[in-house]
Design a protein around this motif. Structure first.
Motif, PDB file in Angstrom:
ATOM      1  N   VAL A  16       0.834  -1.204   0.000  1.00 49.41           N
ATOM      2  CA  VAL A  16       0.000   0.000   0.000  1.00 49.41           C
ATOM      3  C   VAL A  16       0.868   1.253   0.000  1.00 49.41           C
ATOM      4  O   VAL A  16       0.614   2.196  -0.760  1.00 49.41           O
ATOM      5  CB  VAL A  16      -0.937  -0.008   1.227  1.00 49.41           C
ATOM      6  N   VAL A  17       1.891   1.270   0.838  1.00 47.99           N
ATOM      7  CA  VAL A  17       2.751   2.454   0.936  1.00 47.99           C
ATOM      8  C   VAL A  17       3.458   2.715  -0.386  1.00 47.99           C
ATOM      9  O   VAL A  17       3.427   3.829  -0.925  1.00 47.99           O
ATOM     10  CB  VAL A  17       3.774   2.287   2.081  1.00 47.99           C
ATOM     11  N   ARG A  18       4.105   1.680  -0.939  1.00 46.76           N
ATOM     12  CA  ARG A  18       4.911   1.876  -2.148  1.00 46.76           C
ATOM     13  C   ARG A  18       4.092   1.881  -3.428  1.00 46.76           C
ATOM     14  O   ARG A  18       4.505   2.474  -4.418  1.00 46.76           O
ATOM     15  CB  ARG A  18       5.985   0.782  -2.210  1.00 46.76           C
ATOM     16  N   GLY A  19       2.937   1.233  -3.382  1.00 45.20           N
ATOM     17  CA  GLY A  19       2.122   1.168  -4.596  1.00 45.20           C
ATOM     18  C   GLY A  19       1.076   2.254  -4.705  1.00 45.20           C
ATOM     19  O   GLY A  19       0.687   2.624  -5.819  1.00 45.20           O
ATOM     20  N   ASN A  20       0.615   2.788  -3.561  1.00 40.82           N
ATOM     21  CA  ASN A  20      -0.479   3.755  -3.594  1.00 40.82           C
ATOM     22  C   ASN A  20      -0.131   5.122  -3.012  1.00 40.82           C
ATOM     23  O   ASN A  20      -0.484   6.151  -3.595  1.00 40.82           O
ATOM     24  CB  ASN A  20      -1.691   3.201  -2.839  1.00 40.82           C
ATOM     25  N   ILE A  21       0.543   5.135  -1.874  1.00 39.80           N
ATOM     26  CA  ILE A  21       0.795   6.411  -1.194  1.00 39.80           C
ATOM     27  C   ILE A  21       1.982   7.159  -1.797  1.00 39.80           C
ATOM     28  O   ILE A  21       1.870   8.352  -2.120  1.00 39.80           O
ATOM     29  CB  ILE A  21       1.013   6.172   0.309  1.00 39.80           C
TER      30      ILE A  21
ATOM     31  N   TYR B 143      -8.572   1.269   3.668  1.00 38.44           N
ATOM     32  CA  TYR B 143      -7.378   0.615   4.198  1.00 38.44           C
ATOM     33  C   TYR B 143      -6.154   1.515   4.019  1.00 38.44           C
ATOM     34  O   TYR B 143      -5.309   1.639   4.921  1.00 38.44           O
ATOM     35  CB  TYR B 143      -7.167  -0.717   3.497  1.00 38.44           C
ATOM     36  N   ILE B 144      -6.052   2.165   2.857  1.00 37.95           N
ATOM     37  CA  ILE B 144      -4.966   3.118   2.617  1.00 37.95           C
ATOM     38  C   ILE B 144      -5.024   4.235   3.656  1.00 37.95           C
ATOM     39  O   ILE B 144      -4.009   4.639   4.226  1.00 37.95           O
ATOM     40  CB  ILE B 144      -5.061   3.709   1.192  1.00 37.95           C
ATOM     41  N   HIS B 145      -6.226   4.736   3.893  1.00 37.78           N
ATOM     42  CA  HIS B 145      -6.414   5.833   4.852  1.00 37.78           C
ATOM     43  C   HIS B 145      -5.969   5.417   6.252  1.00 37.78           C
ATOM     44  O   HIS B 145      -5.289   6.184   6.947  1.00 37.78           O
ATOM     45  CB  HIS B 145      -7.885   6.240   4.871  1.00 37.78           C
ATOM     46  N   ARG B 146      -6.318   4.223   6.661  1.00 33.56           N
ATOM     47  CA  ARG B 146      -5.954   3.763   8.014  1.00 33.56           C
ATOM     48  C   ARG B 146      -4.448   3.646   8.168  1.00 33.56           C
ATOM     49  O   ARG B 146      -3.895   3.993   9.213  1.00 33.56           O
ATOM     50  CB  ARG B 146      -6.633   2.432   8.296  1.00 33.56           C
ATOM     51  N   ILE B 147      -3.773   3.151   7.131  1.00 34.58           N
ATOM     52  CA  ILE B 147      -2.319   3.014   7.196  1.00 34.58           C
ATOM     53  C   ILE B 147      -1.651   4.381   7.253  1.00 34.58           C
ATOM     54  O   ILE B 147      -0.764   4.633   8.078  1.00 34.58           O
ATOM     55  CB  ILE B 147      -1.800   2.202   5.992  1.00 34.58           C
TER      56      ILE B 147
END
Length: 219
Positions: free
Chosen positions: A92-97, A141-145
């Motif tokens: 999520v961090v490397r692929g989306n954020i 899920y992205i938001h929570r991370i």
């Protein structure tokens, strides 16, 4: 390394840190803005700041991008979650954020930028090359991370005075209604799969309520 606190103006507290440059040996003095509301709190923050500098966990806010911070946070989170959860965090961090916010200095990160990232993800955030966006559950899920990671920047590492993800309302996830099989349907299902290897897994699912992953992990 030594430090003390100073008040500039009314209620504006700073930690003044004296340290020696490892290359030149000369003493350098740096001022760090504090969130403290009084001298006592300022002294406690100053002590915590010195401890983080000595421990190697301190990051100078003005020079840190979101990408640098999130990679540091991943290492921080590695020991606190399971390997599978950590793997999902990395994805999520490397692929989306990071593709959306990685170049932004962490001290410049604003709620509007985060909200824009979520909106784009909902309309076209798939990483598999297919058209369409991510589901509200995935964006949540992205938001929570991201929110959890930035909370560490505020409360533990003191890089930010507040969490820019706090004001953001994450997408609402509409849960699908689940219909359970009645007795007749369950009997018909078991009869249909009886000749196949799936019979035992299906029997366990129908009679015990175990989830698919739990059934597959049985030995």
């Amino acid at each position: 390394m030594k430090g003390h606190v100073r008040e500039r103006g009314k209620g504006n507290w700073y930690a003044v840190i004296d340290a020696r440059d490892p290359k030149t040996g000369k003493r350098k003095r740096k001022w760090h803005s504090l969130k403290a509301k009084g001298k006592r709190e300022a002294q406690m923050e100053c002590a915590a700041l010195i401890s983080s500098i000595k421990g190697g966990t301190y990051l100078e806010p003005i020079k840190v991008t979101v990408a640098e911070y999130m990679e540091r946070w991943l290492e921080h989170a590695r020991s606190q979650v399971s390997p599978k959860t950590f793997e999902r965090y990395c994805g999520v961090v490397r692929g989306n954020i990071l593709p959306a916010l990685g170049a932004v200095p962490i001290t410049k990160l604003q709620p509007a930028q985060i909200s824009e990232m979520y909106a784009k993800a909902l309309h076209g955030g798939r990483r598999d090359g297919k058209s369409g966006g991510l589901s509200p559950a995935s964006v949540l899920y992205i938001h929570r991370i991201l929110k959890a990671a930035l909370a560490v920047a505020v409360s533990e590492w003191r890089l930010l005075p507040w969490n820019p993800a706090d004001p953001i309302k994450a997408p609402k996830v509409r849960r699908k209604a689940v219909r359970a099989l009645n007795a007749a349907e369950s009997a018909a299902l078991l009869e249909a799969v009886r000749p196949y290897r799936l019979f035992i897994p299906v029997l366990l699912a129908v009679t015990s309520g175990l989830r698919r992953g739990e059934i597959c992990s049985l030995r």
